[in-house]
Enzyme design. Structure first.
Site, PDB file in Angstrom:
ATOM      1  N   ASP A 127      -6.316  39.968  -4.746  1.00  0.00           N
ATOM      2  CA  ASP A 127      -7.578  40.049  -5.892  1.00  0.00           C
ATOM      3  C   ASP A 127      -7.427  38.958  -6.995  1.00  0.00           C
ATOM      4  O   ASP A 127      -6.107  38.574  -6.912  1.00  0.00           O
ATOM      5  CB  ASP A 127      -7.833  41.315  -6.410  1.00  0.00           C
ATOM      6  CG  ASP A 127      -8.356  42.134  -5.418  1.00  0.00           C
ATOM      7  OD1 ASP A 127      -8.886  42.073  -4.587  1.00  0.00           O
ATOM      8  OD2 ASP A 127      -8.560  43.578  -5.937  1.00  0.00           O
ATOM      9  N   ARG A 146     -11.646  34.461  -0.239  1.00  0.00           N
ATOM     10  CA  ARG A 146     -12.633  35.245  -0.652  1.00  0.00           C
ATOM     11  C   ARG A 146     -13.673  34.979  -1.745  1.00  0.00           C
ATOM     12  O   ARG A 146     -13.021  34.831  -2.632  1.00  0.00           O
ATOM     13  CB  ARG A 146     -12.242  36.605  -0.683  1.00  0.00           C
ATOM     14  CG  ARG A 146     -13.425  37.812  -1.393  1.00  0.00           C
ATOM     15  CD  ARG A 146     -12.463  39.215  -1.563  1.00  0.00           C
ATOM     16  NE  ARG A 146     -12.329  39.792  -0.531  1.00  0.00           N
ATOM     17  CZ  ARG A 146     -11.262  40.827  -0.275  1.00  0.00           C
ATOM     18  NH1 ARG A 146     -10.906  40.968  -1.428  1.00  0.00           N
ATOM     19  NH2 ARG A 146     -10.958  41.190   0.857  1.00  0.00           N
TER      20      ARG A 146
END
Ligand code: FDA
Length: 317
Positions: free
Chosen positions: A143, A193
């Protein structure tokens, strides 16, 4: 011109740092109801059964053990252990096969904020998670947190990819630097991502108006879709999803060479529609009891949610 939803969002993300506001939101009865919409539950078994349900329904999963900004080594070790337990449980149920369920890591939860040795500690913990993920036949994605951690996260990514070239990372379109980061990472085997970005960031480093963030997202998508890597389109925005589909077609990408991603509990009908249309559709499933930071970011994304919380805070303080 001031963008009212961006101002509200910044307002909620700003006040949420206060201990008083944190305690108010954590204890407000309304929060619990909202939490259960966005979070799978507190335990490993909750995350595994949420992933199982989504995978049986034709979707994919990436699972996040909630927690961030850990300032205690034992807590960082406990987070690593939670991921090891999770991967073992997922693999035992056959859910990690072909990467159907993978995991998402926040490096600040694995120790990155622990002073001078933080990066090394987070790297070691992430390596241990990656070793087990490799044994289970699945992948890991890092992340991205606030902009002060971007360089360190990308440095850990580079180190991890030496032994685990399939480790992916999140890039945030709201940062001015991200188009250049996309160019660096749009290489063979690289999983990126792309999201808009969920933290309150200063004007010196990030676009503030929603329209500028969207334009940046499209520029970044163009780079990723034209590149040799594996783009992961993390957005619920219908316009960006349509643009991603056309860019994939224009670049002759087949359905296995990119995927869409959304958050657990958000636009589930659209998740099902994209999966039924033959797209890879992965759902980010958070679980655990450290839901505060995650919940505030989900609230801040919608002006209606933000207004609701700000009103609740105003009447209680
Ligand atoms: P946008 O916010 O414009 O939303 C588009 C539409 O989606 C809305 O109109 C609404 O219909 C729906 N929607 C979006 N958010 C909603 C909400 N909270 N409640 C209800 N409806 C909502 N960020 C980050 O900084 N670092 C990270 O590592 C990640 N990781 C990540 C992984 C995945 C898989 C996703 C999907 C997202 C992230 N994010 C993130 C969060 C991301 O940066 C962003 O804040 C949210 O995805 C919302 O942005 P959208 O692109 O969906 O657009």
């Amino acid at each position: 011109m001031i963008d009212p939803s961006a101002a509200l969002r910044a307002g909620l993300l700003g006040v949420s740092k206060s201990d008083k506001v944190k305690s108010l939101i954590e204890n407000a009865p309304v929060s619990r109801g909202v939490v259960s919409r966005f979070v799978a539950g507190e335990h490993t078994t909750d995350a595994v059964s949420a992933a199982d349900g989504l995978i049986s329904d034709g979707r994919l999963a990436t699972i996040d053990f909630l927690g961030e900004d850990t300032l205690d080594l034992r807590q960082a070790q406990a987070t690593r252990d939670a991921y090891l337990e999770l991967l073992t449980a997922l693999s035992g149920r056959g859910l990690t096969a072909e990467g159907k369920a993978e995991v998402s890591l926040k490096l600040s939860a694995l120790g990155m904020a622990l002073g001078a040795d933080g990066e090394k500690i987070a790297l070691e913990h992430a390596q241990q998670v990656c070793e087990l993920a490799a044994t289970c036949g699945t992948t890991v994605t890092l992340d991205m947190e606030d902009y002060t951690t971007t360089d360190m996260t990308l440095s850990v990514l580079r180190d991890l990819r030496v032994d685990f070239p399939w480790v992916g990372a999140v890039l945030q379109a709201y940062l001015h630097r991200t188009e250049a980061d996309c160019k660096d990472l749009a290489t063979a085997g690289s999983r990126v991502r792309l999201c808009k970005g969920a933290y309150k960031q200063p004007e010196s480093v990030a676009y503030q108006a929603a329209q500028d963030v969207d334009l940046s997202y499209v520029r970044c998508l163009k780079v990723l879709m034209a590149g040799a890597g594996y783009p992961m389109v993390a957005s619920h925005d219908p316009r960006l999803i349509a643009i991603a589909s056309s860019l994939a077609a224009r670049n002759h990408r087949d359905e296995d060479s990119f995927e869409f991603q959304m958050l657990y509990g958000i636009r589930p009908d659209e998740q099902r529609r994209l999966a039924a249309a033959g797209h890879k559709m992965r759902i980010y499933i958070p679980y655990g009891d450290q839901w505060y930071g995650y919940l505030v970011r989900r609230m801040a994304e919608r002006p209606a949610n933000t207004m609701f919380f700000l009103r609740a805070l105003a009447t209680k303080s």
